[in-house]
Design a protein around this motif. Structure first.
Motif, short mmCIF file in Angstrom:
data_model
loop_
_atom_site.label_atom_id
_atom_site.label_comp_id
_atom_site.label_asym_id
_atom_site.label_seq_id
_atom_site.Cartn_x
_atom_site.Cartn_y
_atom_site.Cartn_z
N CYS A 193 -7.01 -5.58 11.06
CA CYS A 193 -7.95 -6.26 10.18
C CYS A 193 -9.51 -5.57 10.20
O CYS A 193 -9.66 -5.16 11.25
CB CYS A 193 -8.21 -7.78 10.39
N ILE A 199 0.85 -1.27 0.04
CA ILE A 199 -0.13 0.04 0.12
C ILE A 199 1.10 1.26 -0.04
O ILE A 199 0.55 2.19 -0.63
CB ILE A 199 -0.96 -0.16 1.20
N TYR A 210 -4.14 -5.26 7.08
CA TYR A 210 -3.16 -4.27 6.83
C TYR A 210 -2.09 -4.76 7.89
O TYR A 210 -2.29 -4.67 9.09
CB TYR A 210 -3.76 -3.01 7.00
N SER A 252 1.97 -3.43 9.17
CA SER A 252 3.02 -2.72 8.93
C SER A 252 4.23 -3.28 9.42
O SER A 252 4.00 -4.07 10.52
CB SER A 252 2.69 -1.20 9.41
N THR A 272 -10.13 -7.93 5.34
CA THR A 272 -8.98 -7.53 4.60
C THR A 272 -8.03 -7.08 6.10
O THR A 272 -8.45 -6.28 6.79
CB THR A 272 -8.99 -6.27 3.70
N VAL A 274 3.69 -0.70 4.56
CA VAL A 274 2.28 -0.94 4.78
C VAL A 274 1.83 -2.05 3.68
O VAL A 274 2.06 -1.52 2.57
CB VAL A 274 1.35 -0.08 5.01
N GLU A 275 1.46 -3.05 3.85
CA GLU A 275 0.70 -4.21 2.95
C GLU A 275 -0.74 -4.35 3.11
O GLU A 275 -0.87 -4.38 4.45
CB GLU A 275 1.73 -5.23 2.96
N ALA A 276 -1.34 -5.01 2.60
CA ALA A 276 -2.82 -5.53 2.71
C ALA A 276 -3.10 -6.83 2.21
O ALA A 276 -2.37 -6.97 1.03
CB ALA A 276 -3.93 -4.25 1.92
#
Length: 153
Positions: A81, A23, A55, A57, A53, A41-43
């Motif tokens: 989440c 993200i 997320y 970090s 979903t 930061v990833e989802a």
């Protein structure tokens, strides 16, 4: 022969784990050579529970080793989440089931996200932690999603 069967079994399980989408990121330490240290930061969507979903970090080590994929990332991470659609729990949901896993060092260290279902409170709980073949880390983060009715369009 066992090694080959083990590898094939692993390849069959991998598609069941979520893959993350980056993200964004921020730089935390400037490096003269190689990429900077940063927080990413990833989802990812829960592969077994549609409508969820998460997320993450986490720290990513830079420098020459980091650029070559040889550095060991720190164990610290954070997770949040959220319910993003209607949630339908599958019948085969298992407590402690791994929903996301990523290597954080060349060989021995991984970051994992596992899921639990708190039936009494009708809530999904996600835990992120880091482990190592010999010794893991007690650092972890947890998030919870109460399963709520989702408005129909």
């Amino acid at each position: 022969m066992r090694a080959i069967k083990g590898m094939l079994g692993l390849l069959l399980v991998l598609p069941l784990l979520a893959s993350a989408e980056e993200i964004g990121q921020v730089s935390t330490v400037f490096k003269f050579v190689g990429p900077n240290d940063r927080i990413v930061v990833e989802a990812f969507d829960d592969p077994k529970v549609p409508g969820v979903t998460c997320y993450l970090s986490r720290a990513k080590t830079g420098g020459i080793k980091g650029g070559l994929g040889l550095a060991e990332d720190r164990a610290e991470s954070s997770i949040a989440c959220r319910q993003v659609g209607p949630i339908h729990l599958p019948d085969d949901l298992k407590d402690g089931e791994e929903v996301f896993k990523e290597r954080t060092s060349l060989v021995f260290k991984t970051m994992q996200v596992v899921r639990f279902f708190d039936k009494k409170r009708n809530t999904l709980v996600y835990l992120v932690y880091s482990d190592r073949v010999i010794e893991g880390s007690p650092q972890n983060a947890v998030t919870a999603i109460p399963i709520l009715p989702w408005p129909q369009p």
